[in-house]
Design an enzyme around this catalytic site. Structure first.
Site, mmCIF file in Angstrom:
data_model
loop_
_atom_site.group_PDB
_atom_site.id
_atom_site.type_symbol
_atom_site.label_atom_id
_atom_site.label_comp_id
_atom_site.label_asym_id
_atom_site.label_seq_id
_atom_site.Cartn_x
_atom_site.Cartn_y
_atom_site.Cartn_z
ATOM 1 N N CYS A 120 -8.576 -5.756 1.451
ATOM 2 C CA CYS A 120 -7.403 -5.982 2.287
ATOM 3 C C CYS A 120 -7.791 -6.922 3.420
ATOM 4 O O CYS A 120 -8.965 -7.234 3.590
ATOM 5 C CB CYS A 120 -6.851 -4.677 2.849
ATOM 6 N N CYS A 122 -6.259 -6.474 6.722
ATOM 7 C CA CYS A 122 -5.835 -5.974 8.040
ATOM 8 C C CYS A 122 -6.991 -5.672 8.998
ATOM 9 O O CYS A 122 -6.827 -5.759 10.210
ATOM 10 C CB CYS A 122 -4.930 -4.760 7.882
ATOM 11 N N CYS A 130 -1.778 -7.006 6.640
ATOM 12 C CA CYS A 130 -2.565 -6.979 5.407
ATOM 13 C C CYS A 130 -2.512 -8.304 4.640
ATOM 14 O O CYS A 130 -3.129 -8.452 3.595
ATOM 15 C CB CYS A 130 -2.088 -5.841 4.512
ATOM 16 N N LYS A 195 1.565 2.920 -2.628
ATOM 17 C CA LYS A 195 1.073 3.150 -1.276
ATOM 18 C C LYS A 195 2.263 3.155 -0.327
ATOM 19 O O LYS A 195 2.985 2.156 -0.208
ATOM 20 C CB LYS A 195 0.082 2.056 -0.880
ATOM 21 N N ARG A 217 4.339 -2.081 8.873
ATOM 22 C CA ARG A 217 4.040 -2.481 7.499
ATOM 23 C C ARG A 217 5.194 -2.154 6.538
ATOM 24 O O ARG A 217 5.002 -2.108 5.326
ATOM 25 C CB ARG A 217 2.772 -1.767 7.018
ATOM 26 N N GLU A 233 6.391 0.272 -9.136
ATOM 27 C CA GLU A 233 5.164 -0.327 -8.572
ATOM 28 C C GLU A 233 3.978 -0.085 -9.503
ATOM 29 O O GLU A 233 3.177 -0.979 -9.754
ATOM 30 C CB GLU A 233 4.856 0.295 -7.198
ATOM 31 N N LYS A 248 -0.973 7.104 -2.576
ATOM 32 C CA LYS A 248 -1.472 7.279 -1.215
ATOM 33 C C LYS A 248 -0.313 7.367 -0.243
ATOM 34 O O LYS A 248 0.568 6.519 -0.317
ATOM 35 C CB LYS A 248 -2.363 6.083 -0.872
ATOM 36 N N SER A 274 -6.532 9.842 6.196
ATOM 37 C CA SER A 274 -7.116 10.232 7.479
ATOM 38 C C SER A 274 -6.292 11.278 8.239
ATOM 39 O O SER A 274 -6.851 12.222 8.794
ATOM 40 C CB SER A 274 -7.304 8.984 8.345
HETATM 41 C C1 PBG Z 1 -5.806 -0.880 4.672
HETATM 42 C C2 PBG Z 1 -5.902 0.576 4.423
HETATM 43 C C3 PBG Z 1 -5.320 1.635 5.148
HETATM 44 C C4 PBG Z 1 -5.816 2.815 4.591
HETATM 45 C C5 PBG Z 1 -6.653 2.452 3.535
HETATM 46 N N1 PBG Z 1 -6.681 1.052 3.431
HETATM 47 C C6 PBG Z 1 -4.454 1.653 6.333
HETATM 48 C C7 PBG Z 1 -3.143 1.003 6.329
HETATM 49 O O1 PBG Z 1 -2.574 0.641 5.300
HETATM 50 O O2 PBG Z 1 -2.659 0.830 7.438
HETATM 51 C C8 PBG Z 1 -5.497 4.199 5.084
HETATM 52 C C9 PBG Z 1 -6.523 5.222 4.809
HETATM 53 C C10 PBG Z 1 -6.402 6.467 5.607
HETATM 54 O O3 PBG Z 1 -5.485 6.693 6.417
HETATM 55 O O4 PBG Z 1 -7.289 7.306 5.412
HETATM 56 N N2 PBG Z 1 -4.755 -1.535 4.067
HETATM 57 ZN ZN ZN Z 2 -4.374 -3.589 4.953
#
Ligand code: PBG
Ligand code: ZN
Length: 325
Positions: A120, A122, A130, A195, A217, A233, A248, A274
């Site tokens: 990615c 970002c 991203c 996602k 986003r 998707e 996710k 997270s």
């Molecule tokens: C980056 C990315 C993100 C996560 C994984 N890859 C954050 C986002 O999309 O802002 C999140 C992982 C997590 O919260 O544990 N694109």
């Molecule tokens: Zn990203």
């Protein structure tokens, strides 16, 4: 068959019979450990909202990778915190970028650990989106070439698998073609296929310093209210050549995991993100829940919903708990 002929409690009388009729088994093979790589030596910056996790310099990344390997965890996924950010995220595809060096170091010391890299922009862009920015939007098509460059540079550095998390349309095709052209046709793609635009990513954005500097986003990540869109998707990513499809976050999206497992025949990954980790850790710290029990119940539920593998910040703790059993 009705009571009293059938008594479900007969099958729950003791742990031995429960083991025999258990339908879902969480295994250390299911776990993928996320790690955050940062420059420097002997650096360990604790991430306050993710107790037990830190931004790690490469020497510590290698140590943690060795620990994971010893516990039987098959794979890690790497995220990078670069020294410099710019509009095009050039450090994401730099030959000596943080992830590229971390991959090499891990593969050097722990060759049989599978190293997956998050693809990615970002973490590497000064605007925190991203993809590339044009005006006030993210330019989907202009971002594809950059993402493909990131994937190829990770694979060239030795990554065993690449995992695009950007949610740009068409990126799996672009990455697959670029890998094949670079003689990397054996490198699989784990696509973050469904996602969602989730508030559960908060702690990660602190950990990876990747929050968008303007806007959000919502134009590229999915609306949490949608399920048919997730199927669309995923089917696109499957047709574009994904080898594993990911859902996710995991916990608030168990129905999505279940539908995707039913309707597609590729392996399904789920990202226990997270915020899900932070909630359990915080409640456990307060003594309000039994953290270990809730961790195992949560991971088992994600697997029961249909996940073949789980990306989780609990990987080390869960592996320890499973090995102790
Ligand atoms: C980056 C990315 C993100 C996560 C994984 N890859 C954050 C986002 O999309 O802002 C999140 C992982 C997590 O919260 O544990 N694109
Ligand atoms: Zn990203």
């Amino acid at each position: 068959m009705l009571f009293p002929d059938y008594r479900p409690r007969r099958m729950r009388r003791n742990e031995t019979i429960r083991r025999m009729v258990r339908e879902t088994r969480l295994h250390v093979d299911d776990l993928i450990l996320p790690l955050f790589a940062i420059d420097g030596k002997d650096v360990k910056n604790p991430i306050p909202s993710m107790p037990g996790h830190s931004q790690l310099s490469i020497d510590h990344i290698v140590k943690t990778a060795e620990e994971a390997r010893k516990l039987g965890i098959p794979a890690v996924i790497l995220f990078g915190i670069p020294k410099r950010k710019d509009a095009l995220g050039t450090q994401a595809y730099a030959k000596d970028g943080i992830v590229q060096r971390a991959v090499k170091a891990i593969k050097d010391k722990v060759p049989d650990l599978m190293v997956i890299t998050d693809v990615c922009l970002c973490e590497y862009t000064d605007h925190g989106h991203c993809g590339m920015i044009a005006g006030d939007t993210v330019d989907n098509d202009a971002s594809l070439d950059l993402l493909a460059r990131v994937a190829v540079s990770h694979a060239k550095a030795g990554a065993d698998m690449v995992a695009p998390s950007d949610m740009m349309d068409g990126r799996v095709t672009e990455i697959r073609n670029a890998l094949d052209e670079a003689d990397l046709s054996d490198t699989p793609i784990m696509s973050y296929a469904a996602k969602y635009c989730s508030a559960y990513y908060g702690p990660f954005r602190e950990a990876a310093d990747s929050a968008p500097k303007f806007g959000d986003r919502r134009s590229y990540q999915m609306d949490p209210a949608n399920v048919r869109e997730a199927l669309r998707e995923v089917s696109m990513d499957v047709e574009e050549g994904a080898d594993i499809v990911m859902v996710k976050p995991a916990l608030a999206y168990l129905d999505i995991i279940c539908r995707i497992k039913d309707e597609f025949d590729l392996p399904v990954a789920a990202y226990n993100v997270s915020g899900e980790y932070a909630m359990i850790k915080a409640a456990a710290e307060k003594g309000w829940i039994d953290g270990k029990a809730v961790m195992l119940e949560t991971l088992t539920a994600i697997k029961r919903a249909g996940a073949d593998m789980i990306l989780t910040y609990f990987a080390i703790e869960a592996a320890q708990a499973l090995n102790d059993r």
